[in-house]
Design a protein around this motif. Structure first.
Motif, mmCIF file in Angstrom:
data_model
loop_
_atom_site.group_PDB
_atom_site.id
_atom_site.type_symbol
_atom_site.label_atom_id
_atom_site.label_comp_id
_atom_site.label_asym_id
_atom_site.label_seq_id
_atom_site.Cartn_x
_atom_site.Cartn_y
_atom_site.Cartn_z
ATOM 1 N N GLY A 160 0.748 -1.196 -0.034
ATOM 2 C CA GLY A 160 0.112 0.214 0.016
ATOM 3 C C GLY A 160 0.634 1.258 -0.030
ATOM 4 N N ALA A 161 1.757 1.094 -0.791
ATOM 5 C CA ALA A 161 2.697 2.336 -0.737
ATOM 6 C C ALA A 161 1.985 3.366 -1.504
ATOM 7 C CB ALA A 161 3.991 2.249 -1.604
ATOM 8 N N VAL A 162 1.948 4.575 -0.953
ATOM 9 C CA VAL A 162 1.295 5.879 -1.391
ATOM 10 C C VAL A 162 2.330 6.726 -1.624
ATOM 11 C CG1 VAL A 162 -0.315 7.781 -1.138
ATOM 12 C CG2 VAL A 162 -1.123 5.406 -0.097
ATOM 13 N N SER A 163 3.044 6.389 -2.804
ATOM 14 C CA SER A 163 4.543 6.804 -2.736
ATOM 15 C C SER A 163 4.661 7.697 -4.156
ATOM 16 C CB SER A 163 5.473 5.624 -2.841
ATOM 17 O OG SER A 163 6.742 5.839 -3.327
ATOM 18 N N VAL A 164 5.281 8.621 -4.019
ATOM 19 C CA VAL A 164 5.482 9.717 -5.056
ATOM 20 C C VAL A 164 7.334 8.993 -5.548
ATOM 21 C CG1 VAL A 164 6.345 11.821 -5.866
ATOM 22 C CG2 VAL A 164 4.291 11.524 -4.611
ATOM 23 N N SER A 190 8.491 6.325 -5.913
ATOM 24 C CA SER A 190 8.521 4.996 -6.717
ATOM 25 C C SER A 190 8.126 5.547 -8.149
ATOM 26 C CB SER A 190 7.450 3.950 -6.221
ATOM 27 O OG SER A 190 6.318 4.528 -6.177
ATOM 28 N N LYS A 191 7.876 6.640 -8.312
ATOM 29 C CA LYS A 191 7.189 6.814 -9.644
ATOM 30 C C LYS A 191 7.997 7.407 -10.700
ATOM 31 C CE LYS A 191 3.179 5.859 -8.249
ATOM 32 N NZ LYS A 191 3.729 5.260 -7.166
ATOM 33 N N ARG A 192 7.736 6.937 -12.016
ATOM 34 C CA ARG A 192 8.642 7.440 -13.313
ATOM 35 C C ARG A 192 8.502 9.001 -13.453
ATOM 36 N NH1 ARG A 192 7.574 5.279 -18.971
ATOM 37 N NH2 ARG A 192 5.469 4.754 -18.182
ATOM 38 N N PRO A 193 9.567 9.672 -13.822
ATOM 39 C CA PRO A 193 9.294 11.230 -13.990
ATOM 40 C C PRO A 193 8.422 11.321 -15.250
ATOM 41 C CG PRO A 193 11.742 10.358 -14.157
ATOM 42 C CD PRO A 193 10.861 8.916 -13.849
ATOM 43 N N GLY A 194 7.599 12.454 -15.099
ATOM 44 C CA GLY A 194 6.669 12.860 -15.912
ATOM 45 C C GLY A 194 5.353 12.794 -15.155
ATOM 46 N N PRO A 195 4.300 12.339 -16.597
ATOM 47 C CA PRO A 195 2.677 12.616 -15.596
ATOM 48 C C PRO A 195 2.391 11.612 -14.258
ATOM 49 C CG PRO A 195 2.869 11.570 -17.948
ATOM 50 C CD PRO A 195 4.258 12.116 -17.379
ATOM 51 N N MET A 196 3.320 10.535 -14.418
ATOM 52 C CA MET A 196 2.899 9.517 -13.130
ATOM 53 C C MET A 196 3.480 10.185 -12.037
ATOM 54 S SD MET A 196 1.465 6.945 -14.115
ATOM 55 C CE MET A 196 1.379 5.462 -12.971
ATOM 56 N N MET A 197 4.759 10.779 -11.772
ATOM 57 C CA MET A 197 5.292 11.214 -10.845
ATOM 58 C C MET A 197 4.381 12.662 -10.315
ATOM 59 S SD MET A 197 9.218 12.520 -10.202
ATOM 60 C CE MET A 197 10.262 11.106 -10.157
ATOM 61 N N ALA A 206 14.515 -0.465 -2.894
ATOM 62 C CA ALA A 206 16.044 -0.854 -3.487
ATOM 63 C C ALA A 206 15.914 -0.456 -4.891
ATOM 64 C CB ALA A 206 16.228 -2.338 -3.434
ATOM 65 N N ALA A 207 17.156 0.093 -5.237
ATOM 66 C CA ALA A 207 17.286 0.607 -6.522
ATOM 67 C C ALA A 207 16.697 -0.355 -7.687
ATOM 68 C CB ALA A 207 18.661 0.999 -6.807
ATOM 69 N N SER A 208 16.559 -1.853 -7.318
ATOM 70 C CA SER A 208 16.102 -2.707 -8.285
ATOM 71 C C SER A 208 14.575 -2.478 -8.538
ATOM 72 C CB SER A 208 16.350 -3.889 -7.805
ATOM 73 O OG SER A 208 15.574 -4.143 -6.632
ATOM 74 N N TYR A 209 14.065 -1.966 -7.683
ATOM 75 C CA TYR A 209 12.547 -1.305 -8.040
ATOM 76 C C TYR A 209 12.460 -0.145 -8.927
ATOM 77 C CZ TYR A 209 7.701 -0.378 -6.959
ATOM 78 O OH TYR A 209 6.205 -0.073 -7.245
ATOM 79 N N ALA A 254 14.709 0.632 -10.981
ATOM 80 C CA ALA A 254 15.279 0.241 -12.433
ATOM 81 C C ALA A 254 14.049 -0.269 -13.085
ATOM 82 C CB ALA A 254 16.384 -0.935 -12.097
ATOM 83 N N ALA A 255 12.988 -1.214 -12.593
ATOM 84 C CA ALA A 255 12.171 -1.878 -13.284
ATOM 85 C C ALA A 255 10.994 -0.557 -13.442
ATOM 86 C CB ALA A 255 11.308 -2.749 -12.300
ATOM 87 N N LYS A 256 10.861 0.329 -12.429
ATOM 88 C CA LYS A 256 9.822 1.263 -12.911
ATOM 89 C C LYS A 256 10.278 2.250 -14.028
ATOM 90 C CE LYS A 256 6.458 1.294 -10.142
ATOM 91 N NZ LYS A 256 4.990 1.030 -10.770
ATOM 92 N N ARG A 257 11.631 2.499 -13.986
ATOM 93 C CA ARG A 257 12.097 3.392 -15.054
ATOM 94 C C ARG A 257 12.405 2.799 -16.481
ATOM 95 N NH1 ARG A 257 14.479 8.567 -12.595
ATOM 96 N NH2 ARG A 257 15.442 8.695 -14.724
ATOM 97 N N GLY A 258 12.042 1.443 -16.507
ATOM 98 C CA GLY A 258 12.258 0.622 -17.793
ATOM 99 C C GLY A 258 13.710 0.335 -17.997
ATOM 100 N N ILE A 259 14.586 0.528 -16.904
ATOM 101 C CA ILE A 259 16.105 -0.007 -17.089
ATOM 102 C C ILE A 259 15.991 -1.411 -17.313
ATOM 103 C CG2 ILE A 259 18.184 0.416 -16.076
ATOM 104 C CD1 ILE A 259 17.242 3.071 -15.081
ATOM 105 N N VAL A 260 15.142 -2.111 -16.364
ATOM 106 C CA VAL A 260 15.350 -3.517 -16.296
ATOM 107 C C VAL A 260 14.094 -4.095 -16.815
ATOM 108 C CG1 VAL A 260 15.525 -5.533 -14.913
ATOM 109 C CG2 VAL A 260 16.991 -3.491 -14.499
ATOM 110 N N ARG A 261 14.007 -4.985 -18.068
ATOM 111 C CA ARG A 261 12.635 -5.241 -18.269
ATOM 112 C C ARG A 261 12.502 -6.898 -18.227
ATOM 113 N NH1 ARG A 261 10.021 -1.231 -21.152
ATOM 114 N NH2 ARG A 261 11.379 0.367 -21.661
#
Ligand SMILES: Cc1cc2nc3c(=O)[nH]c(=O)nc-3n(C[C@H](O)[C@H](O)[C@H](O)COP(=O)(O)OP(=O)(O)OC[C@H]3O[C@@H](n4cnc5c(N)ncnc54)[C@H](O)[C@@H]3O)c2cc1C
Length: 385
Positions: A50-54, A56-63, A241-244, A246-253
């Protein structure tokens, strides 16, 4: 459009998004029927963190939208609707290699540019805040304005004491339209007539909207521990973790990638996740994925070795092809609004997106800019010769 006091809206899906829309529609005087194939919070909403988290968001509209959504939580908490359910707490973005440290620093700069408060935290300070933190952590940022809420509790609160007609075990099979306008919803062999319809059915939105190639189920497995103590969260913030990132920013797929988060709950328990398994819509957990999550978690926060694992569970996120939710009026059918594709962000965005969908259904403009989420990206308007 009929006035809000006479309009009948059918909302398909009683997750956090549908429940929010139903709540705000009913509060505006609309008659609301909320249909769920199973029951409230039966989908991702009831099987998530339940992270109500900014942070963790990708920059742009999601952030940007997450900042509005978190402020909406805070307002609902202040005004009583979410009292006792939304809790402020920091997110710590942590790096364990030099490459991860660069990523965390870049993400911190993006957050600051979006207007977020971001603080660099040295290892000694972090150890005071999170005693026992793993030796591999070499850099960290604190984002102090994030929060936490459990999706199923928010959903229950949104529906409690409203006039919403909740229909459980009511799977919608088709949106019925007449002359370009929505006329109702087919539920088993019956037609539920409605002036307007919201599709907020998570991954179940795909067949209803013909978005089978666009909406992808992404399974996430998680672990719940016993209580480290009984007086609130066991550590002073949410470890991401940065691994999260990396997934959110599309660096790791990589399919099956573990994006590690360790979330200290108000109960003193830890919620630890999670895997990202594309095209998996089952709810099974497996020993090798749970072992991989726990290995990562123990490296980041070794005191977890003292905890008992109480259970593991899996939920299914609904991801869209371009990584953004799909929210707005359907381009071909008047009276039909769509709100789906929230992937791993729907607990954060859900209440605001539901309230925004309610405004659209009532013929009003939403309070936030939803243009980046417009369904036209995937659902084309009718082409007239
Ligand atoms: C492991 C995991 C961790 C997560 N962690 C976070 C987090 O920390 N922070 C965050 O913001 N988000 C998180 N999420 C994402 C979040 O849970 C979802 O984005 C959010 O719950 C989506 O809500 P929803 O209302 O759109 O869909 P859902 O909760 O999936 O609800 C859809 C509902 O529609 C119903 N339905 C489906 N088809 C039909 C039909 N044909 N007719 C009638 N009803 C139908 C289903 O039964 C279900 O109840 C996580 C998700 C997972 C899986």
């Amino acid at each position: 459009m009929a006035s809000s006091t006479s309009i009948h809206v059918a909302v398909i899906g009683a997750g956090i998004v549908g429940a929010s829309a139903a709540h705000f529609l009913a509060a505006a005087g609309a008659r609301v029927t909320l249909l769920d194939a199973s029951g409230p919070a039966a989908g991702a909403t009831g099987a998530s963190d339940g992270a109500v988290s900014v942070a963790s968001k990708r920059p742009g509209p999601m952030m940007d939208l997450a900042r509005h959504a978190r402020a909406f939580y805070a307002r609902c908490e202040r005004e009583g609707l979410f009292r006792g359910l939304f809790h402020r707490r920091s997110t710590f973005l942590v790096a364990r290699t030099a490459v991860e440290a660069d990523l965390v620093a870049q993400h911190g700069a993006d957050l600051a540019r979006a207007g977020e408060r971001v603080f660099e935290v040295d290892r000694a300070t972090l150890l005071e805040r999170v005693p026992g933190l793993g030796a591999s952590v070499c850099a960290a940022l604190e984002i102090p304005d994030d929060g936490h809420a459990l999706g199923y509790e928010i959903t229950e609160r949104l529906l409690r004491g409203t006039s919403v007609d909740i229909r459980r075990s009511a799977p919608a099979s088709e949106i019925v339209t007449q002359a370009g306008r929505v006329a109702g919803v087919a539920v088993r062999d019956d037609l539920l007539a409605a002036d307007a319809v919201l599709v907020a059915a998570g991954i179940g939105s795909a067949p209803l909207l013909g978005l089978g190639d666009i909406l992808i189920p992404r399974k996430g497995q998680m672990v719940v521990t016993d209580r480290a103590g009984s007086a609130g969260p066991a550590i002073d913030g949410h470890l991401m973790a940065a691994s999260y990132l990396a997934a959110k920013r599309g660096i790791v797929r990589d399919n099956g990638h573990i994006g590690l988060v360790i979330d200290p709950l108000m109960t003193g328990q830890f919620l630890i996740g999670g895997s990202r398994e594309d095209h998996r819509s089952d709810h099974t957990t497996d020993a090798s994925t749970i072992a991989a999550i726990l290995r990562e978690a123990l490296d980041l926060y070794p005191p977890l070795a003292q905890r008992r694992v109480l259970r593991s569970f899996a939920g299914v996120r609904t991801a869209s092809r371009d990584g953004l939710p799909i929210v707005g009026p359907h381009p071909r059918h008047d009276g039909l609004v769509v709100a789906t594709g929230f992937e791993g962000d729907g607990i954060c965005l859900g209440p605001l997106m539901g309230a925004s969908a309610a405004r659209l259904l009532l013929g009003q403009s939403p309070d936030v800019d939803l243009s980046a989420l417009a369904p036209e990206r995937f659902l084309r308007a009718e082409v007239h010769a």
